[in-house]
Design a protein around this motif. Structure first.
Motif, PDB file in Angstrom:
ATOM      1  N   SER A 187      -3.665  -1.497   0.735  1.00  0.00           N
ATOM      2  CA  SER A 187      -2.745  -2.631   0.763  1.00  0.00           C
ATOM      3  C   SER A 187      -1.339  -2.216   1.159  1.00  0.00           C
ATOM      4  O   SER A 187      -0.421  -3.021   1.137  1.00  0.00           O
ATOM      5  CB  SER A 187      -2.709  -3.300  -0.614  1.00  0.00           C
ATOM      6  N   VAL A 188      -1.155  -0.942   1.521  1.00  0.00           N
ATOM      7  CA  VAL A 188       0.167  -0.436   1.884  1.00  0.00           C
ATOM      8  C   VAL A 188       0.109   0.136   3.292  1.00  0.00           C
ATOM      9  O   VAL A 188      -0.835   0.836   3.653  1.00  0.00           O
ATOM     10  CB  VAL A 188       0.633   0.659   0.885  1.00  0.00           C
ATOM     11  N   ASN A 189       1.122  -0.172   4.111  1.00  0.00           N
ATOM     12  CA  ASN A 189       1.122   0.341   5.477  1.00  0.00           C
ATOM     13  C   ASN A 189       1.730   1.730   5.549  1.00  0.00           C
ATOM     14  O   ASN A 189       2.081   2.337   4.526  1.00  0.00           O
ATOM     15  CB  ASN A 189       1.837  -0.634   6.427  1.00  0.00           C
ATOM     16  N   ALA A 190       1.863   2.265   6.761  1.00  0.00           N
ATOM     17  CA  ALA A 190       2.348   3.630   6.938  1.00  0.00           C
ATOM     18  C   ALA A 190       3.786   3.804   6.469  1.00  0.00           C
ATOM     19  O   ALA A 190       4.201   4.916   6.136  1.00  0.00           O
ATOM     20  CB  ALA A 190       2.229   4.037   8.409  1.00  0.00           C
ATOM     21  N   ALA A 191       4.542   2.703   6.424  1.00  0.00           N
ATOM     22  CA  ALA A 191       5.927   2.774   5.971  1.00  0.00           C
ATOM     23  C   ALA A 191       6.040   2.617   4.459  1.00  0.00           C
ATOM     24  O   ALA A 191       7.144   2.624   3.913  1.00  0.00           O
ATOM     25  CB  ALA A 191       6.756   1.695   6.659  1.00  0.00           C
TER      26      ALA A 191
END
Length: 352
Positions: A187-191
């Motif tokens: 649920s979390v992107n690369a940033a």
């Protein structure tokens, strides 16, 4: 292809050994299909190997091969690519690439893509496959490429070829074994920012540049996932040209057009609202459309020419269209997707 090319083009006694055990006609039969490859580096090797083989073959009476040789031999673009690919084989050091440095080393092209694929990358993919087999209910998302070099990526890149920009030894910690939590946080992107529950469904779209543009849109806006008709499209040059590596950081699902009705129906049972982007009698202008506050939305995009089929329009929860002031019939589909997803995320608080 590299092995075939080295055998046909290599120096020393290599060619003599190859010719002793392999017929040149067999080499042609194996390499010819790669003349139409979408991968520039593979296509360049195939053209060079075919050109060299045809020079040594008796082409009398074979009009097809004769015309093929003339094209490969006289076309200026073919000559340019041939000379560039020859440089690759001239610099190919078999002993070096067979060493530990060569095995763990990664060569990068102008677009910062590894050529060939690194052992580290293969190891990572294998680990993900093993994890997914052992934990089918908690599958890991597609892994970000280990070949990314920190820094700004260019908007455009030249066609892939054998030229090398730089060579690095990949650190072992690139496997991210030191932070398993980062691996499992789908649920979390690369940033490090939380992804939305919005999905862009592009199963009706078959043009790689449009799908690449949508992948870039999804990464920039933190869309939960992008649904494509075929995951193999991610490997195509014209997809990469518009995605500019965004696909490495986006959850991408595969759903073919024939399975789309059941896919959408399943997501409705999961609490998703299905919104079609289409110009029809029941569609509302985007500025007057209200997206559900719960944020679980599947945005269905239509085929570039046919739009959304009637059988799918009959089962969606709403239709939205982008108002126009010009005379052109419609926006490009990936631009259309970007406009709609931005408005959707704005309404549900996706930018907070």
């Amino acid at each position: 292809l590299v092995i075939a090319g080295y055998g046909v083009l290599g120096g020393g006694g290599t060619k003599a050994v190859v010719r002793e055990y392999i017929k040149i006609e067999d080499v042609m039969a194996a390499v010819c299909p790669w003349l139409g490859s979408t991968q520039g580096f593979s296509r360049g090797i195939a053209q060079l190997v075919c050109w060299r083989c045809l020079k040594e073959m008796d082409l009398n009476g074979n009009e097809y091969l004769g015309r093929l040789f003339i094209y490969l031999d006289e076309n200026k673009e073919m000559e340019r690519l041939r000379l560039k690919t020859e440089k690759f084989f001239d610099s190919l050091d078999v002993l070096k690439i067979s060493s530990l440095e060569g095995i763990l080393g990664v060569e990068f092209d102008e677009e910062e893509n590894p050529t060939p694929k690194s052992v580290i990358e293969c190891l990572k993919e294998t680990m993900v496959e093993i994890f997914n087999e052992a934990h089918p209910s908690d599958k890991l998302p597609g892994y970000a490429s280990s070949s990314v070099v920190e820094g700004e990526e260019g908007e455009e890149g030249e066609e892939e070829n054998g030229d090398t920009v730089q060579r690095k030894i990949m650190p072992f910690d690139i496997l991210n074994l030191s932070d398993m939590n980062a691996i499992t946080r789908r649920s979390v992107n690369a940033a490090g920012r939380e992804l939305s529950n919005v999905k862009i469904c592009a199963s009706l779209i078959d043009k790689p540049p449009n799908l690449g543009g949508l992948a870039r849109t999804c990464e920039i806006f933190g869309v939960g996932s992008l649904v494509m008709p075929d995951l193999r499209i991610k490997k195509m040059d014209n997809f990469k040209a518009t995605s500019v590596s965004a696909e490495r950081w986006v959850n991408i699902e595969e759903c073919r057009e024939k399975d789309l009705l059941s896919y959408l129906s399943h997501h409705r049972t999961l609490g998703y609202t299905i919104i079609a982007v289409e110009q029809c009698s029941t569609s509302k202008p985007l500025q007057n459309f209200t997206f559900p506050k719960h944020g679980r939305v599947v945005i269905l995009l239509g085929d570039e020419k046919r739009g959304v089929p009637t059988e799918l329009l009959n089962m969606v929860d709403g239709e939205v269209e982008i108002p126009q002031r010009g005379v052109t019939r419609s926006l490009n589909v990936h631009v259309c997707g970007a406009v709609v997803v931005w408005e959707c995320l704005k309404q549900i608080g996706g930018f907070e």
